[in-house]
Enzyme design. Structure first.
Site: not given
Ligand code: HSE
Length: 416
Positions: A12, A124, A129, A131, A182, A185, A196, A200, A297
């Site tokens: 990132v 954000e 990602g 969005i 990519g 995590e 993850d 979120k 990504g």
């Molecule tokens: N590892 C996370 C995913 C990356 O696959 O959504 C983005 O937060």
């Protein structure tokens, strides 16, 4: 001129530098002044990178440089990233991050400190990602009481499930491909086991319900037990399997859960595939609003980070974003108190007896026949809605039956 330091030159971080350089003319026009990357802090050397001259290993080059007013934290985790974020605030620097673990874990304290220091903490890129979802929830939908959120919030697992369903690929091949792109995590267990997505939905819920929703209290289950056979049964139900993150406001408490779910092909997120994420926000004025796009990504995530940087430059003297309040009680409803329908697969030595026994234990159930003969020694069914807490004893009853050998799968069935 606004000077930016990027902490962490990984997927990132390098994307942020690339976007800021690639789109520098239009970004400067939109921001009202030039934005340049002055330093990149990383413990590694990047001798082949076009940005190698900006790399430093010395944090003082960032924090003691008064001309750097914005810090982009793309290190990840809750260790050094936490320390550097605090240090940036105390030095009067705004911080932009994609680090959902840090926001989900220390969000309330960091927001408070940012406010006290008269700077902003924007994130954000931490959810969805590329969005736009944090700003829409915070601002565009601010007039609504948010009733609920349903989302596919992890790109890696959605990519894996899509590859399994569409290509019949095995789990490991699909994960490898997600890592190469990519998406995953640093430790992909965070993706696969649902942590993850949990962080979120905790962040989105904290904004939506205007109180801190602690990810530690959210029931979380990943996709590592989902098999191609489960997917075939879902197909027989005209459904698909997705890793869903859900939260709902229920009185003065919040229901939140991350788990695989069987959803009808008519569900609005059923066709969200590959690395794409989708988030449905239900508000009492707007009804349903859906946000869709690439959820992971390098460049999609960098796009969201840079948008926050531009926002800060446009409003460099303003701060005062919300601070999430921690409740002094657990505001999350115990998963055992919530109700759901379950899809259950058992192996049986006598299908007819097993079906009769299942009806005794679960009452009204719907039996599901898979398309292939290879499942003829199995019985699969969907229960009526029942309390999650009752499942444990009902599973024990199933195991006690002479006609049932084993329980193969248990997956929630989600209707809305
Ligand atoms: N590892 C996370 C995913 C990356 O696959 O959504 C983005 O937060």
């Amino acid at each position: 001129m606004a000077n930016v330091a990027v902490l962490g030159y990984g997927v990132v971080g390098s994307g942020v530098v690339e976007v800021l350089k690639e789109n520098s003319v239009s970004i400067s026009r939109k921001a009202g002044e030039e934005i340049r990357v002055k330093k990149i802090l990383d413990i590694r050397d990047f001798p082949d990178s076009p940005d190698r001259d900006l790399i430093t290993h010395n944090p003082d080059d960032v924090f003691e440089d008064d001309s750097i007013n914005i810090v982009v934290e793309t290190i990840g985790g809750v260790g050094i990233a936490h320390e550097y974020t605090r240090r940036a605030f105390l030095k009067g620097k705004h911080v932009v991050t994609s680090n959902k673990e840090l926001v989900a874990t220390h969000g309330p304290e960091l927001m408070k400190l940012a406010k006290e220091c008269g700077v902003n903490y924007l994130f954000e890129a931490s959810v969805g990602g590329g969005i736009p979802i944090i700003r829409p929830l915070n601002q565009c939908l601010a007039a609504n009481e948010i009733v609920g959120i349903t989302g596919i919030l992890n790109g890696t697992t959605n990519y894996i499930l899509t590859q399994m369903k569409r290509e019949g690929k095995n789990f490991d091949e699909a994960l490898k491909s997600a890592q190469q792109n990519g998406y995953a995590e640093a430790n992909p267990a965070a993706d696969i086991e649902g942590h993850d997505a949990c962080r979120k939905i905790a962040i989105l819920s904290s904004i939506a319900y205007n109180e801190f929703v602690d990810s530690k209290n959210i029931y979380t289950e990943g996709i590592s037990n989902i098999t191609l056979a489960d997917m075939e049964y879902a197909e027989a139900m005209n459904s698909v399997i997705k890793l869903l993150a859900i939260s709902k406001k229920v009185g003065d408490k919040i229901f939140a859960r991350v788990s695989p779910a069987i959803i009808s092909k008519n569900h609005p997120v059923a066709n969200v595939e590959d690395v794409f994420n989708a988030i449905i926000v239900k508000g009492n004025a707007i009804g349903d609003a859906m946000f869709y796009g690439k959820g992971a990504g390098k460049l999609p995530t960098a796009s969201a980070v840079v948008a926050d940087v531009i926002d800060i430059v446009r409003h460099i003297d303003s701060n005062g974003r919300t601070v999430w309040k921690r409740k002094d009680y657990n505001n999350i409803i115990d998963i055992n108190e919530s109700t759901t329908r379950f899809f259950i697969r058992v192996s049986a030595n006598n299908s007819e007896e097993a079906e009769n026994y299942i009806k005794q234990v679960f009452g009204d159930v719907e039996f599901i026949k898979a398309a292939r003969d290879s499942y003829k020694d199995e019985v699969a069914f969907v229960t009526a809605k029942a309390k999650e807490g009752e499942l444990v004893s009902k599973k024990e009853s199933l195991k006690a039956s002479a006609s049932i050998n084993d329980i193969i799968s248990v997956i929630r069935v989600e209707e809305e």
